[in-house]
Design a protein around this motif. Structure first.
Motif, short mmCIF file in Angstrom:
data_model
loop_
_atom_site.label_atom_id
_atom_site.label_comp_id
_atom_site.label_asym_id
_atom_site.label_seq_id
_atom_site.Cartn_x
_atom_site.Cartn_y
_atom_site.Cartn_z
N ASP A 75 0.80 -1.23 0.00
CA ASP A 75 0.00 0.00 0.00
C ASP A 75 0.83 1.27 0.00
O ASP A 75 0.39 2.30 -0.52
CB ASP A 75 -0.98 -0.01 1.19
N THR A 76 2.02 1.24 0.57
CA THR A 76 2.86 2.44 0.56
C THR A 76 4.24 2.15 -0.04
O THR A 76 5.20 2.88 0.22
CB THR A 76 3.02 3.03 1.98
N MET A 77 4.33 1.10 -0.82
CA MET A 77 5.61 0.76 -1.46
C MET A 77 6.12 1.92 -2.33
O MET A 77 7.33 2.21 -2.37
CB MET A 77 5.43 -0.49 -2.31
N VAL A 78 5.19 2.56 -3.01
CA VAL A 78 5.56 3.68 -3.89
C VAL A 78 6.20 4.82 -3.08
O VAL A 78 7.22 5.39 -3.49
CB VAL A 78 4.30 4.16 -4.66
N GLU A 79 5.63 5.14 -1.94
CA GLU A 79 6.16 6.22 -1.11
C GLU A 79 7.57 5.87 -0.62
O GLU A 79 8.48 6.72 -0.64
CB GLU A 79 5.26 6.48 0.10
N THR A 80 7.77 4.66 -0.18
CA THR A 80 9.09 4.26 0.30
C THR A 80 10.11 4.30 -0.83
O THR A 80 11.26 4.74 -0.64
CB THR A 80 9.02 2.86 0.94
N ALA A 81 9.70 3.87 -2.01
CA ALA A 81 10.60 3.93 -3.17
C ALA A 81 11.06 5.37 -3.41
O ALA A 81 12.25 5.63 -3.64
CB ALA A 81 9.91 3.36 -4.41
N ASN A 82 10.12 6.30 -3.32
CA ASN A 82 10.47 7.71 -3.55
C ASN A 82 11.52 8.20 -2.56
O ASN A 82 12.43 8.95 -2.93
CB ASN A 82 9.21 8.58 -3.45
N VAL A 83 11.38 7.78 -1.31
CA VAL A 83 12.31 8.23 -0.27
C VAL A 83 13.73 7.73 -0.54
O VAL A 83 14.72 8.37 -0.16
CB VAL A 83 11.81 7.75 1.12
N ALA B 181 19.78 -4.34 -13.48
CA ALA B 181 19.43 -2.93 -13.69
C ALA B 181 20.55 -2.02 -13.21
O ALA B 181 21.27 -2.33 -12.26
CB ALA B 181 18.14 -2.60 -12.95
N PRO B 182 20.69 -0.86 -13.86
CA PRO B 182 21.66 0.13 -13.39
C PRO B 182 21.23 0.68 -12.02
O PRO B 182 20.07 0.50 -11.62
CB PRO B 182 21.58 1.22 -14.47
N PRO B 183 22.14 1.33 -11.32
CA PRO B 183 21.79 1.89 -10.00
C PRO B 183 20.52 2.73 -10.08
O PRO B 183 20.29 3.44 -11.07
CB PRO B 183 23.02 2.73 -9.65
N GLY B 184 19.73 2.65 -9.02
CA GLY B 184 18.46 3.36 -9.00
C GLY B 184 17.48 2.58 -8.14
O GLY B 184 17.83 1.54 -7.57
N VAL B 185 16.25 3.07 -8.07
CA VAL B 185 15.21 2.44 -7.27
C VAL B 185 14.12 1.92 -8.20
O VAL B 185 13.67 2.64 -9.10
CB VAL B 185 14.60 3.44 -6.26
N TYR B 186 13.71 0.67 -7.97
CA TYR B 186 12.71 0.03 -8.83
C TYR B 186 11.65 -0.65 -7.97
O TYR B 186 11.92 -1.05 -6.83
CB TYR B 186 13.37 -1.04 -9.71
N ALA C 229 11.23 3.90 -9.84
CA ALA C 229 10.59 4.72 -8.81
C ALA C 229 10.24 6.08 -9.39
O ALA C 229 10.95 6.62 -10.25
CB ALA C 229 11.53 4.88 -7.61
N GLY C 230 9.13 6.65 -8.92
CA GLY C 230 8.70 7.95 -9.40
C GLY C 230 7.79 7.89 -10.61
O GLY C 230 7.22 8.89 -11.02
N ARG C 231 7.68 6.69 -11.18
CA ARG C 231 6.84 6.55 -12.38
C ARG C 231 5.89 5.37 -12.24
O ARG C 231 5.59 4.67 -13.21
CB ARG C 231 7.73 6.38 -13.61
N VAL C 232 5.41 5.16 -11.01
CA VAL C 232 4.56 4.00 -10.75
C VAL C 232 3.58 4.34 -9.64
O VAL C 232 3.88 5.12 -8.73
CB VAL C 232 5.43 2.78 -10.35
N THR C 233 2.39 3.76 -9.74
CA THR C 233 1.38 3.96 -8.71
C THR C 233 0.67 2.63 -8.47
O THR C 233 0.66 1.76 -9.34
CB THR C 233 0.36 5.04 -9.13
N LYS C 234 0.10 2.47 -7.27
CA LYS C 234 -0.75 1.31 -7.03
C LYS C 234 -2.20 1.70 -7.30
O LYS C 234 -2.72 2.61 -6.65
CB LYS C 234 -0.60 0.78 -5.60
N ASN C 235 -2.81 1.02 -8.21
CA ASN C 235 -4.24 1.18 -8.48
C ASN C 235 -4.97 0.27 -7.51
O ASN C 235 -5.05 -0.95 -7.71
CB ASN C 235 -4.52 0.79 -9.93
N ARG C 236 -5.49 0.86 -6.42
CA ARG C 236 -6.07 0.01 -5.38
C ARG C 236 -7.36 -0.65 -5.82
O ARG C 236 -7.66 -1.77 -5.44
CB ARG C 236 -6.29 0.83 -4.10
N ALA C 237 -8.14 0.05 -6.61
CA ALA C 237 -9.40 -0.53 -7.06
C ALA C 237 -9.15 -1.80 -7.88
O ALA C 237 -9.85 -2.81 -7.73
CB ALA C 237 -10.18 0.49 -7.91
N GLU C 238 -8.10 -1.77 -8.69
CA GLU C 238 -7.78 -2.93 -9.53
C GLU C 238 -6.76 -3.85 -8.88
O GLU C 238 -6.43 -4.91 -9.41
CB GLU C 238 -7.25 -2.46 -10.90
#
Lengths: 163, 163, 163, 163
Positions: C83-91, C130-135, C145-154
C-alpha cells in the motif's frame, strides 16, 4: 451415497484480509478439496455459520443440532473451528441414526502447507464407513465424541481414554 | 493405535527422471503426507515393492499377501498403482481379522495438484474405523474389495453394486 | 555477486494468528523462496521492520534509507507492504550508486496460490541487471521509482507514464 | 511493453505419462505462472518446439534463431530444457537489437516444489530491464550468453568468468 457438508467457519476456511485492498475468496474450501481429491460421489455444501469456534454460542450449536436432526440426510461432514469442536460434537450426540463427522484444520486450507486436505479426506471416509454417531477427525485420528479433547499447548487432539 | 503402511510403487510415489541429471527423491511420500496432515499416531512404513501396478506379478501379490498374513499388525494402509489395485485387493481377501486399505493416486503426490493427500487421509480413517476386511479408498469413496472396478476411460473407481 | 535482502513486513510475510493457539512462523519467506528457486548466489537477509505498510511512518522510511545509505552493499531487494511501497521507493531515490528493488505480494507467500515467488524472482534479476536506482517489481513489471502507482481498485501496480 | 514467450519443451513443461491412463495437460505452464504471478502486461506464447533439450538439433536451433531474427518483437523469454540451454543461447548471440532470455527449470513446473516460477519471474524482469543481448536466467542468477555453463554434477548454472 450422499454426504451433506455443513460449514461453520473456523481456521479451515480462514479468509485473509489485507488492510486496504480487502478481499474475500468466496468458493468453499471443502469444494476445492473434494475437487482436488477427485471425489466422485453426490454431495452438497450447506454454509450454516461463519464463525471462529471461540465465538460459537449455545444458540449456534442448537441451530446446527436442529438442522441435522430435522434434515433427511444420513451422513454429515461438519467443518468447524478447532477450539470448541469437542463441545459441538457433544451437543450432537443425541441425534440418532446419523453419522456425523466434525473436522477442521490447524492451518488454513488456502495455505501451501495445511492439514485441511488430509482431514477432510479422513472425515469423508469416516462418514461412509463408521456406524451412526458423532466423530472428530483430526490429528490423523478418528475419535468418538465424548472421548476426545484438544490439547491446546501441543496443538493437537487426543483421546481421553485411559490406555 | 498403530497402522503399518506398506508401499508397493505406483503413481502416488512416481519419481521423475530427467535425461541427464537424474535424481530420485528418497523420502516416502506417505511420510510426507502424514507429516503435513499433522498425524499423531504410531505408524511405520514398509517399502515392500517399487513397481508400476501393471508390472505387478502373481508372485508380487503373494509376497504382499504373505507379508500381511504373517505380520502381527491389525491395520494396514497399502499404497499401490491404480491399474491393478482391484486385483491385489482381491488376493488379500482371505486374510482374516485385519483391516487392509489400498489407496494410491491418479496424479503423483509430488505434483502441486494431486489426489494423493486426500486419498491417504481416507485410507488412514478407514484403517481405524472399518471392520476387518479389504477396502479400496479412491475417488472420494471407500469400496469393499470384490465390489469395485477401475473405469479406465473415465479414470475413476466405481462400485460394481447394482443400484 | 551479493544481494542484501531487507524485510520490512507487509502481506508477503503475513503471519496467521489463530485466536487461541496463536503461532508464528519464524523463518523468513524470502529465504524459503530463494531456497525453492534453487538460487546459488551470496546473500543475507536483514529483518529491519515488521509492519503493514499502512503503519509505516516517516521515521521508518528514514531508518530504511539511512541503513542502505550507510551500508557497504551494492544491490538490495526490499520486501515491503504494497500500500505504501511507492512512497518508500520515492524516499530511497536520493541514495546514489546502488540498485534497490522493492517487491512484495498481493497474497501471502505462505498461500498455495501467491504472487510472492514470481515477484521475488523478478526483484532478484532486477537487482543484478538494472543500473543503479530504485525500482518496484510488481504485477509482472519492473517500474522505475517515481513513475509507478498502485491502483487500489484494480489491486495492481501501473506505470504513470503517458503512453 | 510486450514480451513474446517461446516454448521449446524441457523439464519446465514436463508432462507426466501414466502407463495406461495417459494424460496430457494442455495449458502452457508459462501462462499458468504468469497468471499466478498476477502479471499485467501484454504477451503471447508461441509453442515452437516440444523437445527435451538433449534431443534438440542444429536445425531446431536454426528454426528458433530465424523465428526471432525475422520476428518484429523486441523482448523474448524462451523456455528451454537445461541440458543444452547454453548451446542454444550461443546460437542466438548474432541476433541484434533484441533482448532474449532463456530460462527453464530443474524440476517440472507442475511439481509442488519447483524452481520454475522463480525462474520465469527472473526471465520476465530481465527481458524488461536488460540491454539487447542473450541471457540465461537460472540458479537465481542472470548470466550473459557465452559466459555460463551448466555444472551437471552439481545440477546448477555457473559463471565461466574468472573471479
Amino acid at each position: 451415497m450422499f454426504i451433506r457438508f455443513i460449514t461453520t467457519g473456523g481456521t479451515i476456511d480462514k479468509i485473509y484480509f489485507d488492510d486496504l485492498s480487502q478481499y474475500e475468496v468466496g468458493e468453499s474450501q471443502v469444494q476445492q478439496i473434494l475437487h482436488e481429491g477427485l471425489a466422485e460421489f453426490d454431495y452438497d455444501v450447506v454454509p450454516l455459520l461463519h464463525k471462529d469456534s471461540l465465538e460459537m454460542t449455545d444458540e449456534d450449536r442448537k441451530l446446527l443440532h436442529d438442522y441435522i436432526a430435522d434434515d433427511d440426510g444420513d451422513r454429515y461432514v461438519i467443518t468447524h473451528g478447532t477450539d470448541t469442536m469437542v463441545e459441538t460434537a457433544n451437543v450432537l450426540m443425541d441425534v440418532a441414526g446419523k453419522t456425523m463427522v466434525l473436522t477442521g484444520a490447524l492451518t488454513p486450507a488456502r495455505f501451501r502447507t495445511t492439514d485441511a486436505v488430509f482431514n477432510v479426506g479422513m472425515a469423508v471416509a469416516t462418514a461412509q464407513v463408521a456406524p451412526p454417531g458423532v466423530y472428530i477427525a483430526m490429528s490423523g485420528q478418528v475419535f468418538p465424541a465424548g472421548r476426545v479433547t484438544k490439547n491446546r499447548a501441543e496443538n493437537r487432539f487426543e483421546s481421553t481414554d485411559r490406555n
